[in-house]
Design a protein around this motif. Sequence first.
Motif, PDB file in Angstrom:
ATOM      1  N   UNK A  64      -5.148   3.389   1.540  1.00 46.58           N
ATOM      2  CA  UNK A  64      -4.621   2.563   2.619  1.00 46.58           C
ATOM      3  C   UNK A  64      -3.186   3.314   3.106  1.00 46.58           C
ATOM      4  N   UNK A 122      -5.060 -13.425  14.450  1.00 45.36           N
ATOM      5  CA  UNK A 122      -4.976 -13.615  13.198  1.00 45.36           C
ATOM      6  C   UNK A 122      -4.529 -15.374  13.096  1.00 45.36           C
ATOM      7  N   UNK A 126       1.494  -9.336   4.977  1.00 46.49           N
ATOM      8  CA  UNK A 126       1.190  -7.879   5.082  1.00 46.49           C
ATOM      9  C   UNK A 126       0.615  -7.746   6.567  1.00 46.49           C
ATOM     10  N   UNK A 127      -0.267  -8.255   7.071  1.00 50.72           N
ATOM     11  CA  UNK A 127      -0.762  -8.325   8.357  1.00 50.72           C
ATOM     12  C   UNK A 127       0.301  -8.499   9.449  1.00 50.72           C
ATOM     13  N   UNK A 166      -2.442   3.919   6.969  1.00 51.65           N
ATOM     14  CA  UNK A 166      -1.294   3.341   7.670  1.00 51.65           C
ATOM     15  C   UNK A 166      -0.600   4.585   8.330  1.00 51.65           C
ATOM     16  N   UNK A 189       2.528  -5.287   9.424  1.00 51.43           N
ATOM     17  CA  UNK A 189       1.932  -4.225   9.957  1.00 51.43           C
ATOM     18  C   UNK A 189       1.986  -3.980  11.270  1.00 51.43           C
ATOM     19  N   UNK A 201      -5.747   0.394  11.736  1.00 57.46           N
ATOM     20  CA  UNK A 201      -4.859  -0.621  11.258  1.00 57.46           C
ATOM     21  C   UNK A 201      -5.648  -1.918  11.121  1.00 57.46           C
ATOM     22  N   UNK A 206      -7.801  -2.236   7.747  1.00 57.52           N
ATOM     23  CA  UNK A 206      -7.002  -2.345   6.516  1.00 57.52           C
ATOM     24  C   UNK A 206      -7.612  -3.659   5.646  1.00 57.52           C
ATOM     25  N   UNK A 237       0.855  -1.243   0.078  1.00 61.81           N
ATOM     26  CA  UNK A 237       0.067  -0.031   0.025  1.00 61.81           C
ATOM     27  C   UNK A 237       0.730   1.139   0.093  1.00 61.81           C
ATOM     28  N   UNK A 238       2.114   1.072   0.271  1.00 59.13           N
ATOM     29  CA  UNK A 238       3.040   2.082   0.433  1.00 59.13           C
ATOM     30  C   UNK A 238       4.038   2.180  -0.845  1.00 59.13           C
ATOM     31  N   UNK A 285      -5.587  -5.715   4.271  1.00 62.30           N
ATOM     32  CA  UNK A 285      -4.377  -6.576   4.524  1.00 62.30           C
ATOM     33  C   UNK A 285      -4.835  -7.243   5.924  1.00 62.30           C
ATOM     34  N   UNK A 286      -5.907  -6.686   6.707  1.00 65.37           N
ATOM     35  CA  UNK A 286      -6.086  -7.414   8.184  1.00 65.37           C
ATOM     36  C   UNK A 286      -7.519  -7.531   8.010  1.00 65.37           C
TER      37      UNK A 286
END
Lengths: 305, 305
Positions: free
Chosen positions: B118, B172, A118-119, B122, A122, B94, B97, A99-100, B99-100
């Motif tokens: 996104x 997760x 990714x998770x 972040x 983060x 976060x 997102x 995302x960046x 990714x989460x």
Amino acid sequence: MAAPGEPPSGRALLRSALQEISADVDRAFDTLLDIPDDPRRPLIEAMRHAAIGGGKRMRPLLVKAAGALFSLDPGHLLRAGLAAECIHVYSLVHDDLPAMDNDDMRRGKPTVHKAFDDATAILAGDSLHDLAFEILAGEETHPDPFVRINLVRALAKASGTGGMAGGQMMDIAAESAVFDLPTITRLQQLKTGALIGFCIEAAAIMAHLPSEARVGLHGYAHDIGLAFQIADDLLDIEGDAAVTGKAVGKDAQAGKQTFVSLLGPERAREQARMLVEQAKAHLHGFDERAGLLRAIADYVIERDR
Amino acid sequence: MAAPGEPPSGRALLRSALQEISADVDRAFDTLLDIPDDPRRPLIEAMRHAAIGGGKRMRPLLVKAAGALFSLDPGHLLRAGLAAECIHVYSLVHDDLPAMDNDDMRRGKPTVHKAFDDATAILAGDSLHDLAFEILAGEETHPDPFVRINLVRALAKASGTGGMAGGQMMDIAAESAVFDLPTITRLQQLKTGALIGFCIEAAAIMAHLPSEARVGLHGYAHDIGLAFQIADDLLDIEGDAAVTGKAVGKDAQAGKQTFVSLLGPERAREQARMLVEQAKAHLHGFDERAGLLRAIADYVIERDR
């Protein structure tokens, strides 16, 4: 080679300091990031992947070098340097996310989101962010709580909207807007300069230096921060990915204005050289204890990674 | 209605405290998050989107309620509560997102990455994370630097691998592993319990309470933390998205084990009730100044959002 009894040259001083700080930082992170025997394991492994065994450790080195001016406790300086490095590393982990900047390689290894996901990247960044403040809050950093809380305040400011994160937001905007040189300068002062400023400031805080005595040090930090960024921009167009350990040519690809795109490589290089001389001039009031800070100023633009 | 002169009922006490804290928190964030007239603007706008005008403000309310036990300064308590709320809000930004948890709605509004993007989400989360520590480090939070540094240490611990972020990593893992009840309990103690624990601990730190006097308060925090999470799990299966302001049914969809999936809704509800009674029993040593803490314990499982 320096003759016996002669002070070591700047290069020799820098070489041994770089080796020492790398070993110290790796050892400290190895101890701080103990892998738990529970489902949090991948989180700590991802933090270790990001924090251990790589990087120039410029920020811990700067704290150490500035601390040498006042003969501060090396253990205290290392802790403050580790906190700055945690912030730097967390920002790299988040910055590399799809995302960046969407980078696959960093310090010659797969980025955290590539090696994990990714998770986890983060959360690993977020946890390194916390670790920075946990380190500063600990008594091992300094016996005086007033010193510690001032370090916390300085680091939070250098890291947040008025520092690194604010600079990163401007950096994103730079992809779709036309920034002039003063705006690019401001962007870089926030994005990398603020945290470099913290490293020098940390020693001043620990030394209880009155603010009027900090002017020269602030000037030094300001100048090497900009020189460092210009050198980074030059490495992005002229560097070798095998040496830098990360992709090159990213700025031009993203259409980002940098010092180099605005000034051209020659004038940018000249500007960086001038900033380094200016940085060293700010240290004129200090004796040979500023040797490492002087050597770092030279290194900032001579490095190849 | 309470007769004049009679102490207000728990519900009345709670209602006015909730109104007051919501207004106080919104006003404080409005002041703290001043929009700059430069390219950092979207970053601060995203932080405001996340932090202002929404949420139950449970964490600032808990700090306030625990502070009432020791008649602490309301301004100091609000600052500690704001720091906890910054951490809570950053974690939501976060967590939402792609990714989460990939959530589109939060507190009845589009999530930050939906309203912005996104990358901005972040950075906004990261910046709220810094803001928490910047708030705690400020003199307005407490005149004693030792109190402030202890607050920083407690918050960094509650937020990092040994707290919220560690719990999220376990959360997760819970999607692809089979966790038993003790593991789920540990997960929730980290994920939500640690920050709730900080809120109560913050008042104890400000009151210079010796650690042996903190046992009851720790017990209270532990019990309402778990009850709060069970209530959240129940809302996820029984709640109304229009009232909760976020998507429901997400846990089952993700195959996550929760208290409710492990115990069934009836036994989970019974367990939450028992925890709330137990939490209130921990307050037996306190007089009517614990009224708000008692009312919060009841509210934790009676709320519909």
